[in-house]
Design a protein around this motif. Structure first.
Motif, PDB file in Angstrom:
ATOM      1  N   GLU A 157       0.836  -1.209   0.000  1.00 28.00           N
ATOM      2  CA  GLU A 157       0.000   0.000   0.000  1.00 28.00           C
ATOM      3  C   GLU A 157       0.872   1.260   0.000  1.00 28.00           C
ATOM      4  O   GLU A 157       0.627   2.189  -0.777  1.00 28.00           O
ATOM      5  N   ILE A 158       1.909   1.251   0.886  1.00 24.20           N
ATOM      6  CA  ILE A 158       2.769   2.445   0.988  1.00 24.20           C
ATOM      7  C   ILE A 158       3.506   2.676  -0.327  1.00 24.20           C
ATOM      8  O   ILE A 158       3.571   3.799  -0.829  1.00 24.20           O
ATOM      9  N   PRO A 180      -1.833  -0.881  -7.638  1.00 28.89           N
ATOM     10  CA  PRO A 180      -3.132  -0.433  -7.131  1.00 28.89           C
ATOM     11  C   PRO A 180      -3.393  -0.949  -5.716  1.00 28.89           C
ATOM     12  O   PRO A 180      -2.853  -1.991  -5.318  1.00 28.89           O
ATOM     13  N   SER A 181      -4.200  -0.215  -4.989  1.00 30.77           N
ATOM     14  CA  SER A 181      -4.515  -0.615  -3.617  1.00 30.77           C
ATOM     15  C   SER A 181      -5.190  -1.994  -3.611  1.00 30.77           C
ATOM     16  O   SER A 181      -5.881  -2.367  -4.570  1.00 30.77           O
ATOM     17  N   ARG A 202       1.461   6.191 -11.426  1.00 32.62           N
ATOM     18  CA  ARG A 202       0.148   6.030 -10.808  1.00 32.62           C
ATOM     19  C   ARG A 202      -0.555   4.794 -11.399  1.00 32.62           C
ATOM     20  O   ARG A 202      -0.555   4.598 -12.612  1.00 32.62           O
ATOM     21  N   GLY A 205       2.514   1.839  -3.235  1.00 31.60           N
ATOM     22  CA  GLY A 205       1.525   2.323  -4.197  1.00 31.60           C
ATOM     23  C   GLY A 205       1.242   3.808  -4.049  1.00 31.60           C
ATOM     24  O   GLY A 205       1.095   4.538  -5.033  1.00 31.60           O
ATOM     25  N   TRP A 206       1.183   4.267  -2.782  1.00 29.64           N
ATOM     26  CA  TRP A 206       0.847   5.670  -2.527  1.00 29.64           C
ATOM     27  C   TRP A 206       2.073   6.576  -2.519  1.00 29.64           C
ATOM     28  O   TRP A 206       1.947   7.803  -2.510  1.00 29.64           O
ATOM     29  N   SER A 207       3.277   5.994  -2.489  1.00 27.31           N
ATOM     30  CA  SER A 207       4.484   6.789  -2.253  1.00 27.31           C
ATOM     31  C   SER A 207       4.856   7.712  -3.412  1.00 27.31           C
ATOM     32  O   SER A 207       5.579   8.681  -3.235  1.00 27.31           O
ATOM     33  N   GLY A 208       4.368   7.393  -4.594  1.00 26.98           N
ATOM     34  CA  GLY A 208       4.754   8.177  -5.754  1.00 26.98           C
ATOM     35  C   GLY A 208       6.041   7.693  -6.395  1.00 26.98           C
ATOM     36  O   GLY A 208       6.522   8.272  -7.369  1.00 26.98           O
TER      37      GLY A 208
END
Lengths: 275, 268
Positions: A43-44, A57-58, A53, A46-49
């Protein structure tokens, strides 16, 4: 492959020994923590950039995609095609492997002459034979079946041949005393004694026939789960692609577990007792 | 009386033939190969099999020379070799490190070894589209897939090897007040090396299989791409040659590492 299987089984067997209750809970807590850590890393990341994008995916989106897939009729068509390919290739590969293994294991000279071919061909990458199989069998299901069957053949033949050599000569002499025919010897002496190598061969065979069929579907196909994953990849629908991959892994481990649980032909303990 | 009867039933010549085969297995194997290739050549030349889809061995040999002269085979081999080497190096370093971690604590070993064992028998190569999305269609994906494939057996064997180091050796290290790092580099690792090598050998094979497989599937890189490319060009003799080359390289590698493993285990 057989060596890997032994490694895996040996290690999981040692990990599965009877443990005191406190140790059991410590291990369970560690496993839950490990699973949460892996999900958190995913998750991290995926969201970290750090990645483009949508590349990772989550898990929520992957679960949603799985739900959508499992409720669509199209998915079951692809599942049916892949299941057909895997089952037929598994049956052909394992049957041929068993017959060849029986011959190589029971006839020393034949084994000495021909087994090295199988022994050394076994660890080669089978996927490279796909272009030949595509030419011979077309782009439909049969080229996938052929590749899956070739993949499943080798571990089965080698496992059965090694298993046959371990059959006690006393049992064979008893068979001779009773004037058993070749088929009777195979059915009444070899097969019961061969349950462990057969079970191992079937498990490895199923695993690599799944790999063979799906990889050839990825490369060139008109239907099947590999084809579906490939289509989602090309459309950059990563959550859907991962949902297909997760389903494939769940089905593969389910097949593995079923073989492990149900391939228990006549009790091998009886044969062991005679050794 | 009985002896005379047996002699008349089973002639002595037949007995000798059953006891000692006419040809040593190696010679019989080579003869079989020669016969099979000869039969294929004749069958292809006389049209018993389709010479376009299954070219004669002589045509395949010409295809082999053609891809060597064009430099395609050499370049592809070097590329695949380097990718497999990088994948194996990453897999071996990562695998030994994780194996050491699993060995370092009994509870961690109990908790996670079965996960690695499950990964070792799982069809991990099917994950390559995920790596394609992460790394793109380039060598990184191929190396990552190779490393992923070769790591589980190395982890398991590294843990087995380190678990199996004799306590007396560790005690000697303690007596010399070795630091944990010295204990690992001077005692644990060398003592566990023969077992770790078995894992590395299986891991290398998996790395080669994954590297060539992914190269073929994404049509990028070395030998796998060459096969895919020659197939797309309908140059079947050269494609067969490339396929046989991959098979022969795998066999040679498997044979050499097998001998090395036997030597290492015997010198343990």
């Amino acid at each position: 492959m057989a060596a890997i299987e032994q490694i895996g089984r040996g290690s999981s067997a040692s990990a599965g020994k009877a443990k005191p209750a406190s140790e059991f809970w410590t291990v369970t807590r560690l496993r839950i923590a490990g699973a949460i850590a892996l999900l958190a890393v995913w998750e991290i990341a995926g969201w970290s950039g750090l990645f483009f994008r949508g590349v990772l995916p989550s898990t929520v989106f992957i679960a949603q995609a799985m739900f959508q897939l499992l409720t669509s009729a199209e998915f079951y068509w692809h599942l049916a095609v892949t299941s057909f390919e895997v089952l037929v290739s598994f049956l052909i590969g394992c049957s041929l492997g068993t017959v060849v293994g029986l011959v190589l294991g029971s006839r020393k000279y034949t084994g000495d002459v021909f087994e090295p071919f199988i022994h050394y061909l076994a660890p080669t990458p089978k996927i490279v034979f796909l272009p030949i199989l595509l030419v011979l069998f077309g782009v439909g299901v049969w080229s996938k079946v052929a590749l899956g069957a070739i993949s499943a053949f080798f571990p089965m033949a080698l496992g059965v041949a090694a298993g046959v050599r371990q059959v006690s000569p006393v049992l064979l002499r008893v068979g001779k005393t009773f004037n058993l025919t070749t088929m009777q010897t195979v059915r009444m002496i070899y097969l019961p004694a061969l349950v462990p190598p057969l079970a191992t061969g079937l498990r490895i065979g199923l695993g690599i026939s799944i790999v063979g069929c799906l990889l050839s579907e990825y490369k060139l196909a008109k239907a099947g789960l590999g084809f579906l994953a490939g289509q989602y990849y090309e459309a950059f629908s990563v959550a859907n692609m991962l949902a297909v991959l997760v389903i494939i892994f769940i089905l593969a481990s389910l097949g593995n577990t079923l073989i492990e649980k149900y391939v228990r032909l006549p009790g091998p303990g009886d044969v062991q007792a005679h050794r | 009386m009985t002896a005379v009867n047996t002699a008349t039933v089973v002639p002595p010549v037949r007995r000798r033939a059953a006891g000692k085969p006419l040809l040593p297995p190696l010679v019989a194997r080579l003869l079989f190969l020669v016969f099979a290739i000869g039969f294929w050549e004749v069958a292809s030349r006389y049209g018993w099999i389709n010479a376009f889809t299954a070219p004669a061995p002589s045509a395949i040999w010409s295809g082999f020379i053609q891809i060597i002269v064009a430099g395609e085979l050499g370049a592809a081999f070097v590329r695949t070799f380097l990718e497999a080497l990088a994948a194996s190096a990453i897999g071996a370093i990562g695998g030994i490190a994780i194996g050491w971690w699993l060995h370092s604590s009994k509870k961690i070993g109990l908790a996670y070894t079965s996960w690695v064992a499950a990964a070792a028998s799982a069809p991990l190569v099917l994950l390559y589209p995920l790596f394609l999305v992460i790394f793109g269609r380039n060598s990184s994906t191929i190396v990552a897939m190779g490393a992923l494939g070769c790591m589980p057996p190395i982890i398991l064997k590294a843990k087995d090897g380190l678990d199996g180091v004799r306590p007396v050796l560790l005690n000697v290290g303690r007596a010399f007040s070795l630091t944990p790092r010295q204990q690992f580099t001077m005692i644990q690792f060398p003592a566990a090396l023969p077992v770790i090598f078995t894992g590395i050998r299986i891991g290398l094979l998996f790395a080669i299989i994954n590297v060539v497989g992914v190269e073929f599937l994404i049509a990028f890189g070395g030998l796998g791409e060459l096969i895919s490319d020659l197939g797309d060009r309908f140059d079947y003799p050269a494609m067969y040659a490339a396929i046989f080359f991959v098979v022969l390289v795998s066999i040679a590698f498997f044979y050499l590492t097998e001998k090395l493993e036997i030597w290492l285990l015997s010198s343990k």
